[in-house]
Design a protein around this motif. Structure first.
Motif, PDB file in Angstrom:
ATOM      1  N   ILE A 163       0.830  -1.209   0.000  1.00  0.00           N
ATOM      2  CA  ILE A 163       0.000   0.000   0.000  1.00  0.00           C
ATOM      3  C   ILE A 163       0.863   1.257   0.000  1.00  0.00           C
ATOM      4  CG2 ILE A 163      -1.726   1.285   1.319  1.00  0.00           C
ATOM      5  CD1 ILE A 163      -2.719  -1.423   2.394  1.00  0.00           C
ATOM      6  N   LEU A 164       1.911   1.246   0.831  1.00  0.00           N
ATOM      7  CA  LEU A 164       2.763   2.435   0.969  1.00  0.00           C
ATOM      8  C   LEU A 164       3.486   2.766  -0.335  1.00  0.00           C
ATOM      9  CD1 LEU A 164       4.180   4.618   2.654  1.00  0.00           C
ATOM     10  CD2 LEU A 164       5.881   2.906   3.306  1.00  0.00           C
ATOM     11  N   TRP A 165       4.203   1.778  -0.897  1.00  0.00           N
ATOM     12  CA  TRP A 165       4.950   2.044  -2.126  1.00  0.00           C
ATOM     13  C   TRP A 165       4.014   2.235  -3.322  1.00  0.00           C
ATOM     14  CZ3 TRP A 165       9.505   3.803  -1.482  1.00  0.00           C
ATOM     15  CH2 TRP A 165      10.306   3.351  -0.430  1.00  0.00           C
ATOM     16  N   GLY A 166       2.822   1.639  -3.259  1.00  0.00           N
ATOM     17  CA  GLY A 166       1.826   1.913  -4.298  1.00  0.00           C
ATOM     18  C   GLY A 166       1.360   3.353  -4.254  1.00  0.00           C
ATOM     19  N   TRP A 167       1.222   3.904  -3.044  1.00  0.00           N
ATOM     20  CA  TRP A 167       0.836   5.309  -2.918  1.00  0.00           C
ATOM     21  C   TRP A 167       1.970   6.239  -3.367  1.00  0.00           C
ATOM     22  CZ3 TRP A 167       2.892   9.084   0.490  1.00  0.00           C
ATOM     23  CH2 TRP A 167       2.205  10.308   0.488  1.00  0.00           C
ATOM     24  N   VAL A 168       3.204   5.862  -3.053  1.00  0.00           N
ATOM     25  CA  VAL A 168       4.341   6.732  -3.386  1.00  0.00           C
ATOM     26  C   VAL A 168       4.644   6.688  -4.877  1.00  0.00           C
ATOM     27  CG1 VAL A 168       6.814   7.100  -3.007  1.00  0.00           C
ATOM     28  CG2 VAL A 168       5.336   6.518  -1.078  1.00  0.00           C
ATOM     29  N   TRP A 169       4.730   5.483  -5.461  1.00  0.00           N
ATOM     30  CA  TRP A 169       5.190   5.336  -6.839  1.00  0.00           C
ATOM     31  C   TRP A 169       4.189   4.636  -7.755  1.00  0.00           C
ATOM     32  CZ3 TRP A 169      10.823   3.587  -5.353  1.00  0.00           C
ATOM     33  CH2 TRP A 169      11.569   4.729  -5.039  1.00  0.00           C
ATOM     34  N   ILE A 214       1.882   1.888  -9.636  1.00  0.00           N
ATOM     35  CA  ILE A 214       2.048   0.471  -9.983  1.00  0.00           C
ATOM     36  C   ILE A 214       3.511   0.036  -9.937  1.00  0.00           C
ATOM     37  CG2 ILE A 214       1.753  -1.222 -11.835  1.00  0.00           C
ATOM     38  CD1 ILE A 214      -0.821   0.129 -12.585  1.00  0.00           C
ATOM     39  N   PRO A 215       4.484   0.837 -10.449  1.00  0.00           N
ATOM     40  CA  PRO A 215       5.892   0.411 -10.293  1.00  0.00           C
ATOM     41  C   PRO A 215       6.285   0.200  -8.833  1.00  0.00           C
ATOM     42  CG  PRO A 215       5.737   2.178 -11.900  1.00  0.00           C
ATOM     43  CD  PRO A 215       4.387   2.057 -11.274  1.00  0.00           C
ATOM     44  N   GLY A 216       5.747   1.030  -7.931  1.00  0.00           N
ATOM     45  CA  GLY A 216       6.043   0.848  -6.518  1.00  0.00           C
ATOM     46  C   GLY A 216       5.492  -0.457  -5.975  1.00  0.00           C
ATOM     47  N   MET A 217       4.327  -0.884  -6.473  1.00  0.00           N
ATOM     48  CA  MET A 217       3.769  -2.176  -6.058  1.00  0.00           C
ATOM     49  C   MET A 217       4.667  -3.326  -6.502  1.00  0.00           C
ATOM     50  SD  MET A 217      -0.310  -1.731  -6.794  1.00  0.00           S
ATOM     51  CE  MET A 217      -1.285  -0.494  -5.943  1.00  0.00           C
ATOM     52  N   PHE A 218       5.220  -3.219  -7.699  1.00  0.00           N
ATOM     53  CA  PHE A 218       6.073  -4.283  -8.218  1.00  0.00           C
ATOM     54  C   PHE A 218       7.342  -4.467  -7.387  1.00  0.00           C
ATOM     55  CE2 PHE A 218       3.559  -3.806 -12.100  1.00  0.00           C
ATOM     56  CZ  PHE A 218       3.445  -5.123 -12.514  1.00  0.00           C
ATOM     57  N   ILE A 219       7.926  -3.370  -6.923  1.00  0.00           N
ATOM     58  CA  ILE A 219       9.205  -3.458  -6.218  1.00  0.00           C
ATOM     59  C   ILE A 219       9.051  -3.293  -4.713  1.00  0.00           C
ATOM     60  CG2 ILE A 219      10.487  -2.630  -8.217  1.00  0.00           C
ATOM     61  CD1 ILE A 219      10.622   0.106  -6.936  1.00  0.00           C
ATOM     62  N   SER A 220       7.808  -3.324  -4.199  1.00  0.00           N
ATOM     63  CA  SER A 220       7.576  -3.059  -2.774  1.00  0.00           C
ATOM     64  C   SER A 220       8.264  -4.081  -1.870  1.00  0.00           C
ATOM     65  CB  SER A 220       6.070  -3.037  -2.489  1.00  0.00           C
ATOM     66  OG  SER A 220       5.472  -4.285  -2.813  1.00  0.00           O
ATOM     67  N   VAL A 221       8.158  -5.361  -2.206  1.00  0.00           N
ATOM     68  CA  VAL A 221       8.716  -6.406  -1.333  1.00  0.00           C
ATOM     69  C   VAL A 221      10.247  -6.372  -1.301  1.00  0.00           C
ATOM     70  CG1 VAL A 221       8.919  -8.893  -0.981  1.00  0.00           C
ATOM     71  CG2 VAL A 221       6.699  -7.894  -1.478  1.00  0.00           C
ATOM     72  N   PRO A 222      10.950  -6.432  -2.443  1.00  0.00           N
ATOM     73  CA  PRO A 222      12.417  -6.395  -2.360  1.00  0.00           C
ATOM     74  C   PRO A 222      12.953  -5.088  -1.799  1.00  0.00           C
ATOM     75  CG  PRO A 222      11.711  -6.216  -4.647  1.00  0.00           C
ATOM     76  CD  PRO A 222      10.504  -6.586  -3.852  1.00  0.00           C
ATOM     77  N   LEU A 223      12.263  -3.977  -2.066  1.00  0.00           N
ATOM     78  CA  LEU A 223      12.725  -2.691  -1.550  1.00  0.00           C
ATOM     79  C   LEU A 223      12.591  -2.636  -0.030  1.00  0.00           C
ATOM     80  CD1 LEU A 223      13.863   0.020  -2.376  1.00  0.00           C
ATOM     81  CD2 LEU A 223      11.538   0.862  -2.686  1.00  0.00           C
TER      82      LEU A 223
END
Length: 353
Positions: free
Chosen positions: A312-318, A320-329
């Motif tokens: 949710i957090l990285w999806g809000w910040v970036w 769909i690309p943030g959703m893709f890289i949320s876990v490894p980031l």
């Protein structure tokens, strides 16, 4: 720990709490720069074994860069051809599904209206719920939606170009960076930093490689099921199954729901749709809930609730690309936080153990 130390620790936590929203807004505002940069760092981790092999073969850094650039160009050409074929099939095939979709929604609304009359429920007092207006040909056009989506292709190409530029600079400056670290840091500090980078690199490598193989297997099995049941848009749905599988928790649900809807529009509600839905759902559960956890293990060290929160957090910040890289980031941030302070409260909340 003395009272002063406790006060200093709480002051530090408060400062971090104040700084996090500011950092999030900066990352969101400058997403056009940070997204390609983070993707380039992840790609450099993926290419690290190849780079080390070429260096051991005494290949010059210019040769290493050219080889990586050639691989990226070939991958980009392959993806472009697949996306072009998928886009062509969508543009030519979706208009007839628009009519079926409008008819299906109208029939569904009529059934709900009839049910409301039988149950004495006044649905006319809910004006927003009127799918006949939402999906009527005058107000909704799949072709227009597809053309609007394709207009973002230039932005995608620009982001890919920036990612490639960042990656080439990272690869080209890796050797000089190591020598500068040796001069600036002591031997102990240098070994600690290199060990941290190695841990992050190994973890992200394992995650991305395993996730790619699982996503590829999911897409292939899904495409085979679509061919067996005679569902249209096989290439499009296979690409969606592959891509959305990188989004944790909700990605596979969305990707598997699209071919089920296409099958429903194509054949209507019946045993074919039920069988196809059960097959593709079972595939997602097999790969996502059984095979992938066994291959990934607990190396990411993230609690399930933190996976959802990071999504949710990285999806809000970036987006769909943030959703893709949320876990490894998030996993990389967790490793870095533990190296800074092994007993910090943030890492304790993020970690699964």
């Amino acid at each position: 720990m003395t009272a002063t130390d406790k006060e200093l620790r709480w002051i530090r936590y408060l400062l971090i709490l104040i700084a996090l929203p500011v950092l999030a807004m900066i990352l969101r505002t400058l997403a056009g720069i940070f997204i390609p940069l983070v993707l380039a760092i992840f790609l450099s981790f993926l290419f690290a074994p190849l780079i080390d092999l070429l260096k051991r073969k005494r290949v010059h850094i210019i040769g290493v860069i050219l080889i990586i650039l050639l691989i990226l160009i070939l991958v980009f050409m392959l993806l472009s051809s697949l996306l072009f074929s998928a886009g062509t099939s969508i543009v030519t095939g979706l208009p007839r599904y628009q009519e079926k979709f409008t008819a299906l929604m109208s029939n569904s609304y009529a059934w709900i209206e009839d049910l409301g009359q039988k149950l004495d429920v006044a649905l006319e007092f809910v004006p927003a719920f009127d799918p006949r207006q939402m999906f009527s040909p005058g107000s909704f056009s799949v072709t227009r939606m597809v053309s609007d989506t394709m207009s973002g292709f230039i932005n995608l190409v620009w982001n890919i170009f920036l990612t490639m530029v960042f990656l080439l600079f990272i690869v080209g400056g890796a050797t000089s960076m190591e020598s500068r670290l040796k001069k600036a840091l002591g031997e102990d500090q240098q070994e600690r930093n290199l060990a941290t980078v190695s841990r992050v690199q190994a973890q992200i490598q394992k995650y991305l490689i395993t996730k790619t193989l699982i996503s590829l297997a999911t897409a292939i099995v899904g495409a085979v099921l679509m061919l067996i049941f005679g569902v249209d848009f096989v290439l499009v749905c296979a690409l969606l199954l592959f891509a959305f599988n990188f989004i944790p928790n909700i990605g596979s649900i969305i990707a598997s729901g699209i071919p089920i809807i296409i099958c429903l529009l194509e054949y209507g509600l019946g045993f074919r749709v039920v069988g196809f839905a059960l097959g593709i759902t079972a595939t997602q559960m097999l790969f996502g809930n059984i095979i992938e956890p066994k291959l990934q293990g607990d190396r990411l060290n993230l609690s399930p609730i933190m996976v959802l929160i990071s999504l949710i957090l990285w999806g809000w910040v970036w987006g769909i690309p943030g959703m893709f890289i949320s876990v490894p980031l998030t996993s990389a941030i967790n490793i870095i936080l533990k190296e800074i302070d092994n007993k910090n409260i943030v890492s304790a909340i993020i970690s699964s153990r």
